[in-house]
Write a protein that holds these residues in place. Sequence first.
Motif, PDB file in Angstrom:
ATOM      1  N   GLN A   1      -0.525  -8.070 -11.781  1.00 27.58           N
ATOM      2  CA  GLN A   1      -2.033  -9.570 -12.395  1.00 27.58           C
ATOM      3  C   GLN A   1      -2.986 -10.415 -11.081  1.00 27.58           C
ATOM      4  O   GLN A   1      -3.661 -10.383 -11.130  1.00 27.58           O
ATOM      5  N   LYS A   2      -1.868  -9.942 -10.167  1.00 27.86           N
ATOM      6  CA  LYS A   2      -2.381 -10.509  -8.303  1.00 27.86           C
ATOM      7  C   LYS A   2      -3.406  -9.412  -8.417  1.00 27.86           C
ATOM      8  O   LYS A   2      -4.857 -10.374  -7.888  1.00 27.86           O
ATOM      9  N   VAL A   3      -3.797  -7.901  -8.693  1.00 25.89           N
ATOM     10  CA  VAL A   3      -4.863  -7.704  -8.088  1.00 25.89           C
ATOM     11  C   VAL A   3      -5.548  -7.166  -9.087  1.00 25.89           C
ATOM     12  O   VAL A   3      -7.259  -7.591  -9.066  1.00 25.89           O
ATOM     13  N   ARG A   4      -5.706  -7.590 -10.491  1.00 24.33           N
ATOM     14  CA  ARG A   4      -6.639  -7.619 -11.026  1.00 24.33           C
ATOM     15  C   ARG A   4      -7.653  -9.072 -10.710  1.00 24.33           C
ATOM     16  O   ARG A   4      -8.964  -9.188 -11.151  1.00 24.33           O
TER      17      ARG A   4
ATOM     18  N   GLN B   1      -9.252  -8.687   1.846  1.00 23.33           N
ATOM     19  CA  GLN B   1      -8.209  -8.490   2.691  1.00 23.33           C
ATOM     20  C   GLN B   1      -7.032  -8.224   1.941  1.00 23.33           C
ATOM     21  O   GLN B   1      -5.903  -7.687   2.287  1.00 23.33           O
ATOM     22  N   GLN B   2      -6.731  -9.198   1.420  1.00 24.46           N
ATOM     23  CA  GLN B   2      -5.273  -9.113   0.167  1.00 24.46           C
ATOM     24  C   GLN B   2      -5.317  -7.905  -0.993  1.00 24.46           C
ATOM     25  O   GLN B   2      -4.934  -7.053  -1.027  1.00 24.46           O
ATOM     26  N   ARG B   3      -7.283  -7.295  -1.029  1.00 23.92           N
ATOM     27  CA  ARG B   3      -6.739  -6.269  -1.996  1.00 23.92           C
ATOM     28  C   ARG B   3      -6.680  -5.012  -0.961  1.00 23.92           C
ATOM     29  O   ARG B   3      -6.064  -3.866  -1.331  1.00 23.92           O
ATOM     30  N   LYS B   4      -7.354  -5.047   0.534  1.00 22.39           N
ATOM     31  CA  LYS B   4      -7.026  -3.567   0.997  1.00 22.39           C
ATOM     32  C   LYS B   4      -5.699  -3.784   1.710  1.00 22.39           C
ATOM     33  O   LYS B   4      -5.222  -2.483   1.768  1.00 22.39           O
ATOM     34  N   ILE B   5      -4.752  -5.045   1.398  1.00 23.73           N
ATOM     35  CA  ILE B   5      -3.548  -4.474   1.801  1.00 23.73           C
ATOM     36  C   ILE B   5      -2.438  -3.963   0.437  1.00 23.73           C
ATOM     37  O   ILE B   5      -1.356  -2.988   0.418  1.00 23.73           O
ATOM     38  N   ILE B   6      -2.609  -4.849  -1.158  1.00 29.07           N
ATOM     39  CA  ILE B   6      -2.376  -4.215  -1.976  1.00 29.07           C
ATOM     40  C   ILE B   6      -2.393  -2.828  -2.079  1.00 29.07           C
ATOM     41  O   ILE B   6      -1.700  -2.266  -2.811  1.00 29.07           O
ATOM     42  N   TYR B   7      -3.518  -2.614  -1.920  1.00 29.88           N
ATOM     43  CA  TYR B   7      -4.251  -1.253  -2.635  1.00 29.88           C
ATOM     44  C   TYR B   7      -4.050  -0.219  -1.247  1.00 29.88           C
ATOM     45  O   TYR B   7      -2.958   0.878  -1.586  1.00 29.88           O
ATOM     46  N   SER B   8      -3.551   0.178   0.005  1.00 32.78           N
ATOM     47  CA  SER B   8      -2.835   0.545   0.654  1.00 32.78           C
ATOM     48  C   SER B   8      -1.236   0.554   0.952  1.00 32.78           C
ATOM     49  O   SER B   8      -0.959   1.409   0.976  1.00 32.78           O
ATOM     50  N   ARG B   9      -0.759  -0.175   0.270  1.00 34.52           N
ATOM     51  CA  ARG B   9       0.760  -0.454  -0.230  1.00 34.52           C
ATOM     52  C   ARG B   9       0.994   1.265  -1.234  1.00 34.52           C
ATOM     53  O   ARG B   9       1.756   1.307  -0.644  1.00 34.52           O
TER      54      ARG B   9
ATOM     55  N   MET C   1      -9.801   1.853  -0.595  1.00 39.50           N
ATOM     56  CA  MET C   1      -9.939   0.389  -0.591  1.00 39.50           C
ATOM     57  C   MET C   1     -10.125  -0.147   0.204  1.00 39.50           C
ATOM     58  O   MET C   1      -8.662  -0.790   0.213  1.00 39.50           O
ATOM     59  N   ASN C   2     -10.568  -0.285   1.305  1.00 40.48           N
ATOM     60  CA  ASN C   2     -10.487  -0.692   2.195  1.00 40.48           C
ATOM     61  C   ASN C   2     -11.771  -1.467   2.165  1.00 40.48           C
ATOM     62  O   ASN C   2     -12.921  -2.011   1.458  1.00 40.48           O
TER      63      ASN C   2
END
Length: 293
Positions: A125-128, A210-218, A224-225
Amino acid sequence: MSSQPRSNRGHRDRNGDGRYYRDHENRRSSPDRSSSQPPYYPREDSRSSKNGRDVPRVEHRESDSKCTHMCSRRGIVLICAVLTNALVLICVVAAHMVTSGMSAAAGMGGFNINSNFNLQGTELQKVRDLDMQYSQMRAPTIYGGISFSLTFGVISLLFVVSGNKPPHLMSRKLLVGALIFQAVGAVLYIVAVGLYLHFIIRVNSTDVCQQRKIIYSRNGYTWMNCDVSGADAAVALFGLITAILYIAGTVLTFKTIRAVNYYLQERKRRHADRNEARSQPHSAPLRAATSSV
């Protein structure tokens, strides 16, 4: 008394015979002389031959297709500008689709987010939410890029279609309008590319990105940077190419306007000289008549 006229008549006969032989020799030697000299053509034949040569030229000019004038150097530059505007439009849309996130792509029917995305629960939900916020932050770039490139592409195409006539037969306002449009388009495209990159860099430096980058890289999606994507770089590249084409078109249109002005001045001068030459033979007999009186 009678002998003297006979002697004179004999003398005349001898002279006549000599003149006859000379004329006969000249006639016999005329073929040789004509072979060494070019044949004589009367003026009427020469005029008809000139007219015969001129007629195909006129017919050829009349049969020229409109593409001959549309595919001039100015037309080719504008056609290339239309194509680069289309490429800018495509790259703007592609950049928005690539950077909008996988949840947005799933919403458009690209793939099933529950089966292909390794996120569940609150993290999903956070990523959305982050994708939605990031897409809204980039919305001015897609709306502005589409409207900007589409406007310049359509206007460039209109100038290409309107150039289906020789430059000296086109409206002067049309040529001046093309000159101003391309000059302004070159400046605006350079400014637009700078603003586009500045806006993209500013959006990518926000906490949302920056938050999107952390979640996607995890979850293994390292591509997705928050860097400038390849699609955004393509937008800037084709935008600069379009600006260069508009600069080249401005120079060519300026040269065309100058050549048309020179051509019209020369035609006006020749027309004035022709009218003056026609008026001179009429004025000569009047002078003669007045002098005789």
